[in-house]
Design an enzyme around this catalytic site. Structure first.
Site, mmCIF file in Angstrom:
data_model
loop_
_atom_site.group_PDB
_atom_site.id
_atom_site.type_symbol
_atom_site.label_atom_id
_atom_site.label_comp_id
_atom_site.label_asym_id
_atom_site.label_seq_id
_atom_site.Cartn_x
_atom_site.Cartn_y
_atom_site.Cartn_z
ATOM 1 N N TYR A 1 70.558 89.016 92.558
ATOM 2 C CA TYR A 1 71.307 87.932 93.204
ATOM 3 C C TYR A 1 70.559 86.617 93.032
ATOM 4 O O TYR A 1 69.363 86.534 93.292
ATOM 5 C CB TYR A 1 71.474 88.231 94.699
ATOM 6 N N ASP B 1 63.316 84.188 89.804
ATOM 7 C CA ASP B 1 63.905 83.836 91.091
ATOM 8 C C ASP B 1 63.048 84.505 92.167
ATOM 9 O O ASP B 1 63.178 85.700 92.434
ATOM 10 C CB ASP B 1 65.356 84.313 91.152
ATOM 11 N N LYS C 1 64.040 80.447 101.134
ATOM 12 C CA LYS C 1 63.676 81.276 102.289
ATOM 13 C C LYS C 1 62.327 80.854 102.915
ATOM 14 O O LYS C 1 62.284 79.868 103.609
ATOM 15 C CB LYS C 1 63.775 82.754 101.916
HETATM 16 C C1 PLP Z 1 68.890 84.421 99.247
HETATM 17 C C2 PLP Z 1 68.715 84.381 97.775
HETATM 18 C C3 PLP Z 1 69.240 83.342 96.989
HETATM 19 C C4 PLP Z 1 70.175 82.305 97.533
HETATM 20 O O1 PLP Z 1 69.588 81.490 98.491
HETATM 21 P P1 PLP Z 1 70.558 80.737 99.543
HETATM 22 O O2 PLP Z 1 69.612 79.873 100.292
HETATM 23 O O3 PLP Z 1 71.209 81.809 100.356
HETATM 24 O O4 PLP Z 1 71.547 79.970 98.745
HETATM 25 C C5 PLP Z 1 68.906 83.297 95.645
HETATM 26 N N1 PLP Z 1 68.114 84.226 95.098
HETATM 27 C C6 PLP Z 1 67.613 85.252 95.811
HETATM 28 C C7 PLP Z 1 66.710 86.248 95.152
HETATM 29 C C8 PLP Z 1 67.922 85.376 97.169
HETATM 30 O O5 PLP Z 1 67.474 86.427 97.862
#
Ligand code: PLP
Length: 426
Positions: A144, A239, A267
């Site tokens: 994701y 990411d 985060k």
């Molecule tokens: C949570 C998440 C995102 C997206 O971040 P948001 O602040 O919710 O837009 C992107 N990459 C990873 C791996 C995530 O866990």
């Protein structure tokens, strides 16, 4: 457990908010039941609108490494808001946060602050495309990277929870340049790079995938991706929105010793406020406007309150913190394994550094399909059993456990005791 007020609030919410929530997985759709409306957080605990208390293993999906309202973060945010909530002009705090990120994350020489992980991932991809002049990106099934169009293809957790492969509203055009490959599959990566290499702008991954439960990279797989990126001239993008500042202070790239060109952060970096970032090698980052031609902007980017909170949290990240997180994770993982073993429940208690996950399956997962094939109905029963005993797990079997340092040994003990009772009922 009385949940009457949450039920009433959910009813009221559904009248004015689609599905009653502002992010789908909050709605408990995959586990059933009524989502708890949260009134406040106190250290390791969530308190819902009915006054029920839960030990929190979600921690806002990762940002709250120290649990709820750590004094240093609270003071920094309150202090900042007294000086003004937003200026739309540069501030010294943004430099300090950028310096703290550059100091912590091995691959990052320069960094830009944004408001969400989605925005950071989307912008990193634009930069990779702009800098290479290439179109395509290689993405792993189940990883994701936020909900921007090109990245919302086979995107794990939230999407998987809803049982839809991508999303209506994402055009074929937006998705057609995204090449999908199974995680931990070297042959598939090599083949995709062979076919698309000349047109591949980026190889993008969660180096520690945590949105398809927890499926660690196999030995050498990240280094293999590094080599494939080098061979094809694609930009390697990690990411680290979840893994950054969590699996180690310098993220998965520090833990595994593999350095990407670009890193996406979110985060933890915002201390519980809407703040995210992307950064990397100076010459690549300098392709961004106004230094270079690749456009990227934001009215609230580098918001002073979020910056102050993020900086306060990053300043707390000592070796002792990771040692303590490790001990908490050990306690949870060992206790859960013992509970499932004693009850004869086939379960994989997954663990990578300071992340954990519970998957009801016979064998450890290697890729997304293995997670999808697990017993998610059993996870729903486990989730509700734990919730009734005052433990708040993620309401989906595609998500992980996010330990915090606010969990004491006694808290871990309570969680394990609850798991022991629930496991016997599965
Ligand atoms: C949570 C998440 C995102 C997206 O971040 P948001 O602040 O919710 O837009 C992107 N990459 C990873 C791996 C995530 O866990």
């Amino acid at each position: 457990m009385d949940t009457e007020i949450s039920a009433r609030l959910f009813e009221r919410a559904r009248a004015v908010i689609p599905g009653g929530v502002n992010s789908p997985v909050r709605a408990f759709d995959s586990v059933g039941g009524t989502p708890r409306f949260i009134a406040r957080g106190e250290g390791a605990e969530l308190v819902d609108a009915d006054g029920n208390r839960y030990l929190d293993l979600v921690n806002s999906w990762g940002p709250l490494l120290f649990g709820h309202v750590p004094a240093e973060v609270r003071e920094a945010a309150v202090d900042a808001i007294g000086r003004g909530s937003s200026f739309g002009a540069p501030t010294e705090g943004e430099i300090a946060l950028a310096e703290a990120i550059v100091d912590a994350v091995p691959s990052v020489d320069k960094v830009r602050l944004v408001n969400s992980g989605t925005e950071a991932g989307m912008s990193a991809i634009r930069l990779a495309r702009g800098a290479t002049g290439r179109r395509k990106l290689l993405k792993f099934v189940g990883h994701y990277h936020g909900h921007s169009d090109a990245l919302l293809v086979a995107a794990g957790s939230g999407v998987a929870t809803l049982g839809i492969p991508g999303s209506p509203g994402v055009t074929d055009g937006a998705a057609e340049d995204t090449v999908l490959v199974p995680w931990n599959d070297r042959d598939a990566v090599a083949e995709a790079v062979q076919v698309h290499g000349h047109d591949l702008a980026a190889i993008l991954c969660e180096p520690v995938p945590a949105n398809m439960n927890l499926v660690a990279p196999e030995d050498g797989f990240l280094a293999f991706l590094r080599a494939q990126a080098d061979a094809s001239g694609a930009v390697l993008v990690f990411d680290e929105v979840i893994s950054g500042f969590r699996v180690a202070r310098g993220g998965a790239q520090q833990l595994h010793g593999v350095t990407p060109e670009l890193t996406v952060l979110g985060k933890i970096v915002g201390g519980g406020f809407p703040l995210a970032a992307f950064g990397g090698r100076a010459e690549l980052m300098d392709a961004l406007a106004p230094a270079g031609p690749v456009y990227q902007a934001g009215t609230l980017s580098g918001n002073p309150v979020a910056v102050a909170a993020g900086l306060a949290q990053l300043r707390l990240l000592t070796d002792d913190v990771y040692a303590r997180l490790g001990v908490v994770t050990d306690g949870l993982v060992d206790g859960l394994r013992t509970a499932f073993d004693a009850a004869g429940v086939p379960a994989q208690v997954l663990r990578h550094a300071t992340l954990a996950g519970v998957l009801f399956a016979e064998t450890a997962p290697r890729r997304y399909e293995d997670v999808a094939a697990a017993d998610h109905a059993r996870y729903a029963r486990f989730f509700h059993g734990m919730l009734e005993r005052g433990v708040y797990l993620a309401p989906s079997g595609y998500e992980v456990i996010f330990p915090s340092t606010a969990l004491s040994d006694a808290h871990v003990e309570r969680i394990v005791t609850a798991a022991d009772e629930v496991a016997r009922m599965l």
